[in-house]
Write an enzyme that holds these catalytic residues in place. Structure first.
Site, PDB file in Angstrom:
ATOM      1  N   ASP A 107       0.753  -1.550   0.168  1.00  0.00           N
ATOM      2  CA  ASP A 107       0.135   0.162  -0.570  1.00  0.00           C
ATOM      3  C   ASP A 107       1.210   0.885  -0.370  1.00  0.00           C
ATOM      4  OD1 ASP A 107      -3.012  -0.203   0.076  1.00  0.00           O
ATOM      5  OD2 ASP A 107      -2.817  -0.928   2.159  1.00  0.00           O
ATOM      6  N   GLU A 206     -14.497  -1.970  -1.626  1.00  0.00           N
ATOM      7  CA  GLU A 206     -13.980  -2.538  -0.355  1.00  0.00           C
ATOM      8  C   GLU A 206     -15.751  -2.255   0.361  1.00  0.00           C
ATOM      9  OE1 GLU A 206     -11.505  -1.590   2.838  1.00  0.00           O
ATOM     10  OE2 GLU A 206     -12.391  -1.917   4.153  1.00  0.00           O
TER      11      GLU A 206
HETATM   12  O1  KIV Z   1      -5.269  -2.092   4.147  1.00  0.00           O
HETATM   13  C1  KIV Z   1      -5.636  -2.803   3.816  1.00  0.00           C
HETATM   14  O2  KIV Z   1      -5.360  -3.972   4.679  1.00  0.00           O
HETATM   15  C2  KIV Z   1      -6.424  -3.015   2.965  1.00  0.00           C
HETATM   16  C3  KIV Z   1      -7.203  -4.129   2.627  1.00  0.00           C
HETATM   17  C4  KIV Z   1      -8.203  -4.313   3.702  1.00  0.00           C
HETATM   18  C5  KIV Z   1      -7.470  -4.802   1.403  1.00  0.00           C
HETATM   19  O3  KIV Z   1      -6.291  -1.972   2.314  1.00  0.00           O
END
Ligand code: KIV
Length: 289
Positions: A107, A206
């Site tokens: 991310d 989500e």
């Molecule tokens: O940060 C995370 O774990 C996510 C998932 C909920 C898809 O973005």
């Protein structure tokens, strides 16, 4: 073949199933595209450290997400908002080191890409170069399309994330279901098409109504990854601590717990303490002479 050519294994999308089909290299975006073609569903789990990631890799989980959910699931924050790039690089590098076969997606945390496509490029490149991940994920549909385009042009695979985007928790005033009502549903469809058009290889949906997630999945050529999006998305993702029963307190409605690890670990810690208090540990077999 020279040293820099891809091996034949790297060059081919797997035609076997994702589970057990790709054993000698990491799963790639082409394998995931091929899975959508043949209608094979797949799972994604979050991971934040080498040890746990290694377990999921051995178990055959095709994609691991170093989610910024590390903020609330691993680092002790209330939300994902405080997570920094340096933390994401450190956690992602550990997950890469602990795995051989899973595709690792990391991310981009809050504040690391919203300023401009150039900022997104700078920070995505850090995750690729310093941590060695295979792809990055960022939140937002139409609003993030230009950044996705730039990253994809630069050769960085991007997973998009729309619907309930946790980095906007303060703007949402919590974690409400998204896409309810005609206008919100149309916006979600526009967002999904915008990220596909920008070149994303997959999109997380989500907390959206199952019927809407099914409609998006049918209309997109790229895989959809649901979390609270019902049964009809191409893939499903869960936060590992929720999935394995490590999370304290309530978990969201969309979570299924497959183990009760919190209780197992607590029992082990209590038994150890008891043995130490009573003198049963260490025993003769644990001692050197
Ligand atoms: O940060 C995370 O774990 C996510 C998932 C909920 C898809 O973005």
């Amino acid at each position: 073949m020279n040293a820099s050519s891809p091996s034949p294994a790297q060059n081919q999308a797997s035609t076997a199933t994702l589970y057990g089909g790709v054993t000698n290299r990491r799963v790639t975006v082409r394998d995931l595209a091929a899975a959508k073609q043949r209608g094979e569903k797949w799972s994604m789990l979050t991971a934040y450290d080498a040890l746990t990631a290694g377990v999921f890799d051995e178990a055959g989980t095709p994609v691991l997400l170093v989610g910024d959910s590390a903020g609330n699931c691993h680092l002790g924050y209330e939300t994902t908002v405080p997570v920094t790039m340096d933390q994401m690089v450190m956690l992602s590098a550990a997950v890469v080191r602990g795995t051989k076969r899973s595709m690792i997606v990391a991310d981009l945390p809050f504040g690391s890409y919203q300023e401009s496509p150039a900022q997104a490029m700078h920070n995505a490149a850090r995750l690729m170069k310093e941590a060695g991940v295979g792809a990055v994920k960022l939140e937002g549909g139409e609003r993030s399309a230009r950044s996705i385009e730039l990253l994809v042009e630069a050769g960085i695979p991007v997973m998009a994330h729309i619907g309930l985007t946790p980095q906007s928790v303060h703007a949402f005033g919590g974690y409400p279901v998204q896409g309810r009502g005609d206008e919100a549903a149309h916006q979600l469809l526009r967002d999904a098409k915008a990220v596909q058009q920008a070149g994303a290889f997959a999109v997380v949906l989500e907390a959206v109504p199952a019927e809407l997630a099914a409609q998006v999945t049918e209309q997109l050529a790229i895989p959809t990854v649901g979390i609270g999006g019902g049964p009809d998305t191409d893939a499903q993702v869960l936060v590992w601590t929720d999935m394995a029963g490590m999370t304290a307190g309530r978990v969201p409605k969309f979570v299924k717990q497959y183990a009760d690890l919190r209780a197992v670990l607590a029992d082990a810690a209590r038994a150890f303490a008891e043995d130490v208090r009573g003198g049963a540990f260490p025993a003769e077999e644990h001692s050197f002479h």
